[in-house]
Scaffold this motif. Structure first.
Motif, PDB file in Angstrom:
ATOM      1  N   TRP A 142       0.868  -1.177   0.000  1.00 23.64           N
ATOM      2  CA  TRP A 142       0.000   0.000   0.000  1.00 23.64           C
ATOM      3  C   TRP A 142       0.900   1.219   0.000  1.00 23.64           C
ATOM      4  CZ3 TRP A 142      -4.706   0.180  -1.442  1.00 23.64           C
ATOM      5  CH2 TRP A 142      -5.586   1.200  -1.060  1.00 23.64           C
ATOM      6  N   VAL A 143       0.823   2.012  -1.068  1.00 15.39           N
ATOM      7  CA  VAL A 143       1.787   3.086  -1.274  1.00 15.39           C
ATOM      8  C   VAL A 143       1.086   4.407  -1.593  1.00 15.39           C
ATOM      9  CG1 VAL A 143       3.538   1.464  -2.123  1.00 15.39           C
ATOM     10  CG2 VAL A 143       1.999   2.588  -3.742  1.00 15.39           C
ATOM     11  N   PRO A 144       1.734   5.545  -1.292  1.00 16.41           N
ATOM     12  CA  PRO A 144       1.186   6.841  -1.702  1.00 16.41           C
ATOM     13  C   PRO A 144       1.100   6.911  -3.220  1.00 16.41           C
ATOM     14  CG  PRO A 144       2.928   7.121  -0.062  1.00 16.41           C
ATOM     15  CD  PRO A 144       2.970   5.686  -0.499  1.00 16.41           C
ATOM     16  N   ASP A 145       0.028   7.541  -3.711  1.00 24.89           N
ATOM     17  CA  ASP A 145      -0.162   7.605  -5.166  1.00 24.89           C
ATOM     18  C   ASP A 145       0.373   8.885  -5.793  1.00 24.89           C
ATOM     19  OD1 ASP A 145      -2.002   9.531  -4.445  1.00 24.89           O
ATOM     20  OD2 ASP A 145      -3.766   8.414  -5.126  1.00 24.89           O
ATOM     21  N   GLY A 146       0.975   9.762  -4.980  1.00 27.93           N
ATOM     22  CA  GLY A 146       1.550  10.989  -5.501  1.00 27.93           C
ATOM     23  C   GLY A 146       0.588  12.149  -5.583  1.00 27.93           C
ATOM     24  N   SER A 147      -0.685  11.904  -5.258  1.00 28.26           N
ATOM     25  CA  SER A 147      -1.668  12.990  -5.321  1.00 28.26           C
ATOM     26  C   SER A 147      -2.472  13.107  -4.028  1.00 28.26           C
ATOM     27  CB  SER A 147      -2.606  12.780  -6.511  1.00 28.26           C
ATOM     28  OG  SER A 147      -3.290  11.546  -6.396  1.00 28.26           O
ATOM     29  N   GLY A 148      -1.875  12.643  -2.933  1.00 29.80           N
ATOM     30  CA  GLY A 148      -2.523  12.743  -1.638  1.00 29.80           C
ATOM     31  C   GLY A 148      -3.270  11.508  -1.194  1.00 29.80           C
ATOM     32  N   GLY A 149      -3.425  10.539  -2.075  1.00 29.68           N
ATOM     33  CA  GLY A 149      -4.105   9.304  -1.728  1.00 29.68           C
ATOM     34  C   GLY A 149      -3.154   8.123  -1.700  1.00 29.68           C
ATOM     35  N   TYR A 150      -3.732   6.940  -1.679  1.00 28.22           N
ATOM     36  CA  TYR A 150      -2.949   5.707  -1.657  1.00 28.22           C
ATOM     37  C   TYR A 150      -3.529   4.722  -2.669  1.00 28.22           C
ATOM     38  CZ  TYR A 150      -0.531   7.182   2.590  1.00 28.22           C
ATOM     39  OH  TYR A 150       0.254   7.861   3.484  1.00 28.22           O
ATOM     40  N   ARG A 151      -2.761   3.712  -2.990  1.00 30.38           N
ATOM     41  CA  ARG A 151      -3.212   2.650  -3.883  1.00 30.38           C
ATOM     42  C   ARG A 151      -2.400   1.402  -3.601  1.00 30.38           C
ATOM     43  NH1 ARG A 151       1.037   1.757  -6.824  1.00 30.38           N
ATOM     44  NH2 ARG A 151       2.339   3.458  -7.631  1.00 30.38           N
ATOM     45  N   GLY A 152      -2.904   0.301  -4.107  1.00 31.22           N
ATOM     46  CA  GLY A 152      -2.171  -0.949  -3.988  1.00 31.22           C
ATOM     47  C   GLY A 152      -1.083  -1.078  -5.031  1.00 31.22           C
ATOM     48  N   GLN A 153      -0.121  -1.930  -4.720  1.00 32.95           N
ATOM     49  CA  GLN A 153       0.954  -2.245  -5.663  1.00 32.95           C
ATOM     50  C   GLN A 153       1.245  -3.731  -5.547  1.00 32.95           C
ATOM     51  OE1 GLN A 153       4.238   0.621  -6.337  1.00 32.95           O
ATOM     52  NE2 GLN A 153       5.585  -0.987  -5.568  1.00 32.95           N
ATOM     53  N   MET A 154       1.470  -4.369  -6.668  1.00 31.11           N
ATOM     54  CA  MET A 154       1.760  -5.804  -6.683  1.00 31.11           C
ATOM     55  C   MET A 154       3.089  -6.049  -7.374  1.00 31.11           C
ATOM     56  SD  MET A 154      -0.420  -8.988  -8.318  1.00 31.11           S
ATOM     57  CE  MET A 154      -0.117  -8.535 -10.027  1.00 31.11           C
ATOM     58  N   ALA A 155       3.954  -6.782  -6.708  1.00 28.93           N
ATOM     59  CA  ALA A 155       5.225  -7.195  -7.302  1.00 28.93           C
ATOM     60  C   ALA A 155       5.272  -8.720  -7.332  1.00 28.93           C
ATOM     61  CB  ALA A 155       6.401  -6.650  -6.504  1.00 28.93           C
ATOM     62  N   VAL A 156       5.792  -9.253  -8.422  1.00 20.72           N
ATOM     63  CA  VAL A 156       5.975 -10.694  -8.559  1.00 20.72           C
ATOM     64  C   VAL A 156       7.470 -10.975  -8.580  1.00 20.72           C
ATOM     65  CG1 VAL A 156       5.574 -12.714 -10.000  1.00 20.72           C
ATOM     66  CG2 VAL A 156       3.815 -10.930  -9.820  1.00 20.72           C
ATOM     67  N   LEU A 157       7.918 -11.790  -7.631  1.00 18.24           N
ATOM     68  CA  LEU A 157       9.331 -12.165  -7.533  1.00 18.24           C
ATOM     69  C   LEU A 157       9.450 -13.646  -7.855  1.00 18.24           C
ATOM     70  CD1 LEU A 157       8.659  -9.835  -5.355  1.00 18.24           C
ATOM     71  CD2 LEU A 157      10.899 -10.370  -4.423  1.00 18.24           C
ATOM     72  N   VAL A 158      10.467 -14.011  -8.613  1.00 17.98           N
ATOM     73  CA  VAL A 158      10.591 -15.398  -9.039  1.00 17.98           C
ATOM     74  C   VAL A 158      12.022 -15.906  -8.868  1.00 17.98           C
ATOM     75  CG1 VAL A 158       8.720 -15.191 -10.704  1.00 17.98           C
ATOM     76  CG2 VAL A 158      11.055 -14.801 -11.446  1.00 17.98           C
ATOM     77  N   LYS A 159      12.096 -17.202  -8.622  1.00 20.47           N
ATOM     78  CA  LYS A 159      13.370 -17.908  -8.601  1.00 20.47           C
ATOM     79  C   LYS A 159      13.185 -19.160  -9.465  1.00 20.47           C
ATOM     80  CE  LYS A 159      17.033 -19.456  -5.481  1.00 20.47           C
ATOM     81  NZ  LYS A 159      17.408 -19.636  -4.045  1.00 20.47           N
ATOM     82  N   PRO A 160      13.543 -19.072 -10.752  1.00 24.27           N
ATOM     83  CA  PRO A 160      13.333 -20.212 -11.645  1.00 24.27           C
ATOM     84  C   PRO A 160      14.115 -21.436 -11.193  1.00 24.27           C
ATOM     85  CG  PRO A 160      13.765 -18.211 -12.894  1.00 24.27           C
ATOM     86  CD  PRO A 160      14.092 -17.915 -11.460  1.00 24.27           C
TER      87      PRO A 160
END
Length: 202
Positions: A142-160
């Protein structure tokens, strides 16, 4: 919207402590605008969508076809057997967690997808899955959106897992990036709006 990997790596997430050797496959800004304390609603919305079968069942035909094809191919080659997952082929990342993270809430598990929660904090949630091709972490934040609000963020990490895993990730990348993940983003957006409507009615 897809983001540069630095949108994840530049932030002091706790997941960095337990994922050496993992590669950031991609990072997405989630269409989930909200206030500073709404991360629990995002987590609940994600799990509810999974339980209700919103994705991939509600996705376009091509997404459902690709999803079904992946599981059929996996069954044919034995990619997803019990001996290929977390606790069998790979050790769970929970075994690497610092003591404070291990003592934190684990977070909810999905019912119909193989991801299992690692930990849940006020602004980040991590879960993992593994099969014969790859060990994967899904990191929600959950991160600041740069305009005073917040939004979700999704990262995918992999180890083949060796050459098989590297070839697999290369083969699926265009389908995942151009077709499957955008459809998932739309599903997340619908779930977010539905959870807001539910909260208003309550």
């Amino acid at each position: 919207m897809k983001l540069p990997n630095t949108a994840h790596t530049s932030r002091p997430w706790r997941i960095h402590e337990v994922t050496p050797g993992f590669k950031v496959e991609d990072v997405w800004a989630l269409p989930t605008p909200g206030g500073p304390d709404e991360f629990p609603r995002l987590v609940s919305s994600m799990v509810s969508d999974s339980e209700s079968g919103t994705f991939p069942e509600g996705a376009p035909l091509v997404v459902r076809f690709l999803w079904a094809a992946r599981w059929r191919i996996g069954a044919l080659f034995g990619w997803d057997g019990g001996d290929a997952g977390v606790g069998s082929r790979v050790t769970s990342l929970r075994d690497r967690l610092p003591s404070d993270l291990h003592a934190a809430p684990r977070g909810p598990d999905f019912n119909d997808v193989p991801f299992r929660s690692l930990y849940l904090l006020t602004d980040e949630w991590a879960s993992e899955m593994a099969n014969r091709t790859v060990h994967t972490v899904m990191h929600m934040s959950w991160v600041p959106d740069g305009s005073g609000g917040y939004r979700g963020q999704m990262a995918v990490l992999v180890k083949p897992n060796g050459r098989l895993g590297a070839a697999y990730m290369t083969a699926i990348k265009p389908f995942r990036s151009l077709i499957v993940t955008p459809a998932l983003m739309r599903s997340i957006e619908r779930g977010w709006r539905a959870s807001a409507d539910g909260a208003t009615k309550a």
